[in-house]
Motif scaffolding. Structure first.
Motif, PDB file in Angstrom:
ATOM      1  N   TYR A   1       1.838  51.343  11.854  1.00  0.00           N
ATOM      2  CA  TYR A   1       0.561  50.677  11.549  1.00  0.00           C
ATOM      3  C   TYR A   1      -0.577  51.181  12.432  1.00  0.00           C
TER       4      TYR A   1
ATOM      5  N   THR B   1      -3.384  48.551   2.332  1.00  0.00           N
ATOM      6  CA  THR B   1      -2.486  49.143   3.325  1.00  0.00           C
ATOM      7  C   THR B   1      -1.060  48.987   2.817  1.00  0.00           C
ATOM      8  N   ALA B   2      -0.300  50.044   3.000  1.00  0.00           N
ATOM      9  CA  ALA B   2       1.036  50.104   2.406  1.00  0.00           C
ATOM     10  C   ALA B   2       2.012  49.167   3.114  1.00  0.00           C
TER      11      ALA B   2
ATOM     12  N   SER C   1      -2.284  48.460  -2.071  1.00  0.00           N
ATOM     13  CA  SER C   1      -1.778  49.839  -2.042  1.00  0.00           C
ATOM     14  C   SER C   1      -0.812  50.086  -3.196  1.00  0.00           C
TER      15      SER C   1
ATOM     16  N   TYR D   1      -2.577  56.424  -5.714  1.00  0.00           N
ATOM     17  CA  TYR D   1      -2.230  57.801  -5.408  1.00  0.00           C
ATOM     18  C   TYR D   1      -1.885  58.425  -6.740  1.00  0.00           C
TER      19      TYR D   1
ATOM     20  N   LYS E   1     -11.918  56.762  -2.839  1.00  0.00           N
ATOM     21  CA  LYS E   1     -11.782  56.274  -1.447  1.00  0.00           C
ATOM     22  C   LYS E   1     -11.401  57.465  -0.567  1.00  0.00           C
TER      23      LYS E   1
ATOM     24  N   SER F   1     -14.457  56.796   3.929  1.00  0.00           N
ATOM     25  CA  SER F   1     -13.232  56.471   4.650  1.00  0.00           C
ATOM     26  C   SER F   1     -12.590  57.749   5.169  1.00  0.00           C
TER      27      SER F   1
ATOM     28  N   HIS G   1      -9.317  57.201   6.124  1.00  0.00           N
ATOM     29  CA  HIS G   1      -7.958  56.668   6.082  1.00  0.00           C
ATOM     30  C   HIS G   1      -7.574  56.044   7.431  1.00  0.00           C
ATOM     31  N   GLY G   2      -8.569  55.442   8.063  1.00  0.00           N
ATOM     32  CA  GLY G   2      -8.286  54.825   9.360  1.00  0.00           C
ATOM     33  C   GLY G   2      -7.850  55.846  10.405  1.00  0.00           C
TER      34      GLY G   2
ATOM     35  N   ARG H   1      -6.011  58.422  10.023  1.00  0.00           N
ATOM     36  CA  ARG H   1      -4.591  58.778   9.871  1.00  0.00           C
ATOM     37  C   ARG H   1      -4.387  60.112   9.165  1.00  0.00           C
TER      38      ARG H   1
ATOM     39  N   GLY I   1     -12.980  51.551   8.334  1.00  0.00           N
ATOM     40  CA  GLY I   1     -12.584  52.275   9.544  1.00  0.00           C
ATOM     41  C   GLY I   1     -13.190  51.705  10.811  1.00  0.00           C
TER      42      GLY I   1
ATOM     43  N   ARG J   1     -14.099  45.803  13.680  1.00  0.00           N
ATOM     44  CA  ARG J   1     -13.337  44.799  14.436  1.00  0.00           C
ATOM     45  C   ARG J   1     -14.174  43.587  14.823  1.00  0.00           C
TER      46      ARG J   1
ATOM     47  N   ILE K   1     -11.609  46.152   5.644  1.00  0.00           N
ATOM     48  CA  ILE K   1     -10.872  46.186   6.910  1.00  0.00           C
ATOM     49  C   ILE K   1      -9.380  46.411   6.648  1.00  0.00           C
TER      50      ILE K   1
ATOM     51  N   PRO L   1      -6.688  45.112  11.076  1.00  0.00           N
ATOM     52  CA  PRO L   1      -6.755  43.706  11.525  1.00  0.00           C
ATOM     53  C   PRO L   1      -5.995  42.743  10.604  1.00  0.00           C
TER      54      PRO L   1
ATOM     55  N   LEU M   1      -3.287  43.531   8.927  1.00  0.00           N
ATOM     56  CA  LEU M   1      -1.861  43.721   9.234  1.00  0.00           C
ATOM     57  C   LEU M   1      -1.487  42.986  10.517  1.00  0.00           C
TER      58      LEU M   1
HETATM   59  C1  LIG Z   1      -0.507  51.068   8.015  1.00  0.00           C
HETATM   60  C2  LIG Z   1      -1.584  51.558   7.093  1.00  0.00           C
HETATM   61  C3  LIG Z   1      -1.261  51.836   5.783  1.00  0.00           C
HETATM   62  C4  LIG Z   1      -2.240  52.309   4.919  1.00  0.00           C
HETATM   63  N1  LIG Z   1      -1.918  52.522   3.618  1.00  0.00           N
HETATM   64  C5  LIG Z   1      -2.862  52.986   2.777  1.00  0.00           C
HETATM   65  C6  LIG Z   1      -2.554  53.203   1.428  1.00  0.00           C
HETATM   66  O1  LIG Z   1      -1.464  52.962   0.970  1.00  0.00           O
HETATM   67  N2  LIG Z   1      -3.522  53.728   0.645  1.00  0.00           N
HETATM   68  C7  LIG Z   1      -4.784  54.026   1.126  1.00  0.00           C
HETATM   69  O2  LIG Z   1      -5.630  54.506   0.390  1.00  0.00           O
HETATM   70  N3  LIG Z   1      -5.107  53.762   2.390  1.00  0.00           N
HETATM   71  C8  LIG Z   1      -4.192  53.256   3.223  1.00  0.00           C
HETATM   72  N4  LIG Z   1      -4.528  53.002   4.513  1.00  0.00           N
HETATM   73  C9  LIG Z   1      -5.925  53.186   4.955  1.00  0.00           C
HETATM   74  C10 LIG Z   1      -6.724  51.881   4.763  1.00  0.00           C
HETATM   75  O3  LIG Z   1      -6.923  51.618   3.407  1.00  0.00           O
HETATM   76  C11 LIG Z   1      -8.105  51.973   5.419  1.00  0.00           C
HETATM   77  O4  LIG Z   1      -8.761  53.128   4.958  1.00  0.00           O
HETATM   78  C12 LIG Z   1      -8.046  52.002   6.936  1.00  0.00           C
HETATM   79  O5  LIG Z   1      -6.966  51.240   7.418  1.00  0.00           O
HETATM   80  C13 LIG Z   1      -9.346  51.466   7.511  1.00  0.00           C
HETATM   81  O6  LIG Z   1      -9.364  51.566   8.889  1.00  0.00           O
HETATM   82  P1  LIG Z   1      -9.007  50.367   9.900  1.00  0.00           P
HETATM   83  O7  LIG Z   1      -7.535  50.209   9.866  1.00  0.00           O
HETATM   84  O8  LIG Z   1      -9.508  50.874  11.192  1.00  0.00           O
HETATM   85  O9  LIG Z   1      -9.742  49.130   9.430  1.00  0.00           O
HETATM   86  C14 LIG Z   1      -3.562  52.529   5.388  1.00  0.00           C
HETATM   87  C15 LIG Z   1      -3.884  52.223   6.706  1.00  0.00           C
HETATM   88  C16 LIG Z   1      -2.910  51.742   7.565  1.00  0.00           C
HETATM   89  C17 LIG Z   1      -3.289  51.413   8.976  1.00  0.00           C
END
Ligand SMILES: Cc1cc2nc3c(=O)[nH]c(=O)nc-3n(C[C@H](O)[C@H](O)[C@H](O)COP(=O)(O)O)c2cc1C
Ligand SMILES: CCCCCCC(=O)C(=O)O
Length: 410
Positions: A33, A86-87, A114, A139, A271, A293, A295-296, A298, A330, A333, A351, A354, A356
């Motif tokens: 996470y 979030t997945a 997700s 996806y 997105k 975005s 993707h946080g 990631r 992204g 907080r 968000i 937070p 999760l």
């Molecule tokens: C654990 C986790 C799983 C996520 N899974 C997906 C997902 O399945 N599909 C997707 O488009 N984004 C996914 N994201 C990205 C989120 O949709 C989002 O863009 C991101 O978490 C925003 O940033 P923040 O966590 O800082 O608020 C995931 C993010 C996290 C942390």
């Protein structure tokens, strides 16, 4: 959203929620996470970018009545904020996405789901009900039939939009995910793709089609984990590792195809936009909305923080004279972060983590707390900044702190 609650005293900020949640998650889940790609610099900058701005509050403006609501998908959302998809939320709490959906419904907040949820999209929409909008994150798989089926189900279930994730042509390099050989535990399933029994997860590879051949050529397998160089353990199941990344996606073929599948019942959003150039292409291709975005943090480490990318995307969309909504996620907080993002031109924020953390803390109750903290903070910020309606928030309310410490108006 303003009623007090006994739990509020235990956890008064999202930072506290993060800490409490960290103790409640097992290591695999916490790492999955919380981590970002590579060194995690983009993950950190998503948060720190908000510190580059300060609010310029206006005073002596009757703020006794504040309306924090905005319209989204024809719904009066209580705050310009939604729950990002979030997945695998059952990793955090046994009630997973159902708990999130219940909290969203209670708070009057739109929920993103997700594709790789551990609860089926039908069950989640069932909880949200007919009124409350849901957005299915998509996806788009190389195996089109699988995606076509999912889209049809989302339409039937009454989702308002799909959000195609476009920042995952490949999976970002997540070191802890690799080190832990992260995978979904056996008792959980990717509920949207689990057909049960023998047919479970039968995918194109077993049918020997072209998409699968390409997947094999890339060194992927159809399930399992990443060992640092390749995907391991081909079981034939659809997993996020095997099917999430799709390097073939492109504007010309895929966006038009998606619009054909979704319109008019569901909107099509993208997105993962991070530049003005791609925002213009999104306009040209007739998408219904953009989510800025990364993707946080990631996926592409070293990418701009989303708040830093936002102004060029907003400018690009405005230059097209299209009234296309621009959202951002992204690193949000605080309620003041929501305010700053809106002041920089976002129409709405989402968000991720937070929520999760809230789930890990106390399931539905924890998500409720998370949404309440941010909502209360946002309302307070509006009042203290001298704003009573969301559409009044503009860049005149912000100043930027430059590298040298000087403050400049925007
Ligand atoms: C654990 C986790 C799983 C996520 N899974 C997906 C997902 O399945 N599909 C997707 O488009 N984004 C996914 N994201 C990205 C989120 O949709 C989002 O863009 C991101 O978490 C925003 O940033 P923040 O966590 O800082 O608020 C995931 C993010 C996290 C942390
Ligand atoms: C990028 C491939 C799919 C990943 C699915 C879960 C997810 O988005 C994540 O960030 O983790």
């Amino acid at each position: 959203m303003s009623a007090t609650h006994p739990h509020d005293l235990e956890c008064l900020t999202i930072e506290q929620l993060e800490k409490i949640a960290a103790d409640r998650m097992d290591k695999q889940t916490r790492d999955y996470y919380n981590e970002g790609a590579d060194s995690g610099s983009t993950l950190a900058e998503n948060r720190s970018a908000y510190q580059k701005y300060r609010i310029r509050p206006r005073v002596l403006r009757d703020v006794s009545k504040i309306d924090t609501s905005v319209d989204i998908f024809g719904f009066k959302n209580t705050i310009p904020m939604g729950v990002a998809p979030t997945a695998m939320q059952k990793l955090a709490h046994q009630d997973g996405e159902l708990a999130t959906a219940r909290a969203c419904r209670e708070a009057g907040i739109v929920m993103g789901l997700s594709s790789f949820s551990t609860t089926s999209l039908e069950d989640v929409k069932g909880v949200l009900g007919a009124e409350q909008p849901g957005v299915l994150q998509l996806y788009l798989f190389e195996d089109r039939e699988e995606s076509r089926g999912l889209i049809a189900r989302a339409k039937k279930a009454g989702f308002s939009a799909v959000a195609l994730t476009v920042d995952t042509p490949m999976l970002g390099r997540r070191n802890l995910e690799m080190k832990n050989q992260f995978r979904l535990p056996r008792h959980l399933k990717s509920a949207n793709f689990d057909r049960g029994g023998k047919e479970d997860g039968v995918v194109a590879e077993e049918k020997g089609d072209e998409a699968s051949k390409r997947t094999r050529d890339r060194g992927d397998s159809r399930a399992g984990y990443h060992d640092g160089a390749r995907w391991v353990s081909p079981t034939g199941r659809i997993t996020f590792h095997s099917h999430g990344p799709n390097p073939t996606l492109n504007w010309e073929r895929d966006i038009d195809w998606l619009k054909q599948q979704c319109h008019p019942e569901m909107e099509v959003w993208v997105k993962g936009i991070a530049t003005g150039e791609d925002a213009i292409l999104a306009c040209h291709h007739g998408v219904d909305g953009i989510i800025v975005s990364n993707h946080g943090g990631r996926q592409l480490n070293g990418a701009l923080a989303t708040l830093d990318a936002l102004p060029e995307v907003v400018d690009a969309v405005r230059s097209m004279n299209r009234k296309m909504p621009v959202h951002v996620d992204g690193g949000i907080r605080h309620g003041t972060d929501v305010f700053k993002a809106l002041a920089l031109g976002a129409d709405f924020v989402w968000i991720g983590r937070p929520v999760l953390w809230g789930l890990a803390y106390k399931g539905q109750e924890g998500v409720r707390l998370c949404l309440k903290l941010l909502s209360d903070e946002f309302r307070l910020c509006m009042g203290l900044a001298g704003v009573t309606r969301v559409d009044e928030i503009g860049k005149e309310y912000l100043a930027k702190i430059n590298r040298d410490g000087f403050v400049s108006k925007l």
